[in-house]
Scaffold this active site. Structure first.
Site, PDB file in Angstrom:
ATOM      1  N   ASP A  52      -5.956   2.667  -1.264  1.00  0.00           N
ATOM      2  CA  ASP A  52      -6.944   3.149  -2.238  1.00  0.00           C
ATOM      3  C   ASP A  52      -8.306   3.318  -1.576  1.00  0.00           C
ATOM      4  OD1 ASP A  52      -7.585   0.470  -2.027  1.00  0.00           O
ATOM      5  OD2 ASP A  52      -7.548   0.056  -4.179  1.00  0.00           O
ATOM      6  N   SER A  53      -8.390   3.012  -0.263  1.00  0.00           N
ATOM      7  CA  SER A  53      -9.564   3.411   0.517  1.00  0.00           C
ATOM      8  C   SER A  53      -9.783   4.910   0.422  1.00  0.00           C
ATOM      9  CB  SER A  53      -9.394   3.003   1.987  1.00  0.00           C
ATOM     10  OG  SER A  53      -8.149   3.450   2.479  1.00  0.00           O
ATOM     11  N   LYS A 120       1.318  -2.265  -2.624  1.00  0.00           N
ATOM     12  CA  LYS A 120       0.377  -3.311  -2.222  1.00  0.00           C
ATOM     13  C   LYS A 120      -0.577  -3.596  -3.363  1.00  0.00           C
ATOM     14  CE  LYS A 120      -2.980  -2.648   1.048  1.00  0.00           C
ATOM     15  NZ  LYS A 120      -4.214  -2.915   0.274  1.00  0.00           N
ATOM     16  N   GLU A 189      -7.680  -9.216   5.273  1.00  0.00           N
ATOM     17  CA  GLU A 189      -8.823  -8.361   5.636  1.00  0.00           C
ATOM     18  C   GLU A 189     -10.087  -9.201   5.822  1.00  0.00           C
ATOM     19  OE1 GLU A 189      -9.369  -4.903   3.160  1.00  0.00           O
ATOM     20  OE2 GLU A 189     -11.288  -4.400   4.119  1.00  0.00           O
TER      21      GLU A 189
END
Ligand code: KIV
Length: 271
Positions: A52-53, A120, A189
């Protein structure tokens, strides 16, 4: 171009699990459309994430929060057409897994309409119920902990997570919880390299790092960071592989080779 036909044998989830145990690092990138996905596939990338970046690097938003399910399905279908070999994962965007029925509907779209082999989602806590529900209904789940961009309004900034002992302990426990709930991969992350190494060593599922140091079981980079075209300030953990490579296929191949060799990320990319 693929070097030979065996390079096009599709990679499965059990293959990724085996890599953890054989110590072969897993090279992952994001992609949002077919041509770049095909170049990544040919370069030997093991896993492609339709992240979704895309809200930030493709659509130009300041966060990932505006990404819709329709956009995810559209981009995932485009990427799926470019792949022959790499394992395809797609993000469930903000609020697309807010409860179990909504998660079933949206995850099914990504798998059945768009060709993803895994979805994810971000977080632990209440998210573990969703992970358990999806994975017990044959939708494999990748968890995402540490800096979770969908939490930006609570976090206040995109910064390293798990720096003090209390936060590190929470992260260790969350990692155990998502694995126990049924997650079969974990993205970590922006966490200190030592903590990520500890979590990767403890979990039995592969841990894929981004800004999490060199000792994870694999690495992922946002394609636009790898190619040096992300607008604004480059995150410390990223590297522009195009700068020294001369072409997009060569840049992706250099990234894959650096991940496999353990030379990326270096100390200058880690916390
Ligand atoms: O959305 C995304 O691209 C991601 C990666 C940063 C792991 O979640």
């Amino acid at each position: 171009m693929y070097a030979n036909d065996s390079d096009t044998t599709p990679i499965s989830l059990p293959d990724l699990a085996l890599r953890k145990h054989s110590g072969t690092r897993i090279a992952c990138v994001t992609a949002y459309e077919a041509s770049i996905a095909a170049r990544a596939d040919e370069a030997g990338v093991d896993l492609v994430l339709v992240g979704d970046s895309l809200g930030m690097v493709v659509q130009g938003h300041a966060s990932t929060l505006a990404v819709t399910m329709d956009a995810m399905v559209y981009h995932c279908r485009c990427v799926a057409r470019g792949l022959r070999r790499a394992f395809l994962v797609a993000d469930l965007p903000f609020m697309a897994y807010r409860d179990v029925p909504t998660a079933f509907t949206n995850a099914t779209r990504l798998v059945a309409e768009a060709g993803a082999a895994m979805v994810k989602l971000e977080g632990a806590d209440w998210v573990c119920e969703v992970i358990a529900a999806l994975s017990s209904r044959e939708i494999p789940v990748c968890a995402h902990l540490g800096l979770t961009p969908q939490s930006i309004n609570r976090l206040g900034a995109y910064r390293v997570q798990g720096r003090d002992e209390a936060a590190a302990q929470r992260l260790r426990e969350d990692a155990r919880r998502v694995q126990a709930a049924g997650a079969q991969l974990l993205v970590l992350e922006c966490v200190p390299a030592r903590l990520a190494a500890e979590i990767s060593g403890e979990l039995t599922i592969p841990v894929i790092g981004i800004g999490a140091g060199p000792q994870c079981d694999g690495q992922i980079l946002v394609m636009h960071d790898l190619l040096g075209i992300t607008p604004g300030k480059r995150p410390r953990f990223s590297k522009d592989f195009l700068a020294d490579s001369g072409s997009i296929p060569a840049a992706i191949a250099a990234y894959v080779q650096a991940v496999r060799a353990g030379s990326f990320p270096g100390p200058e990319h880690s916390y």
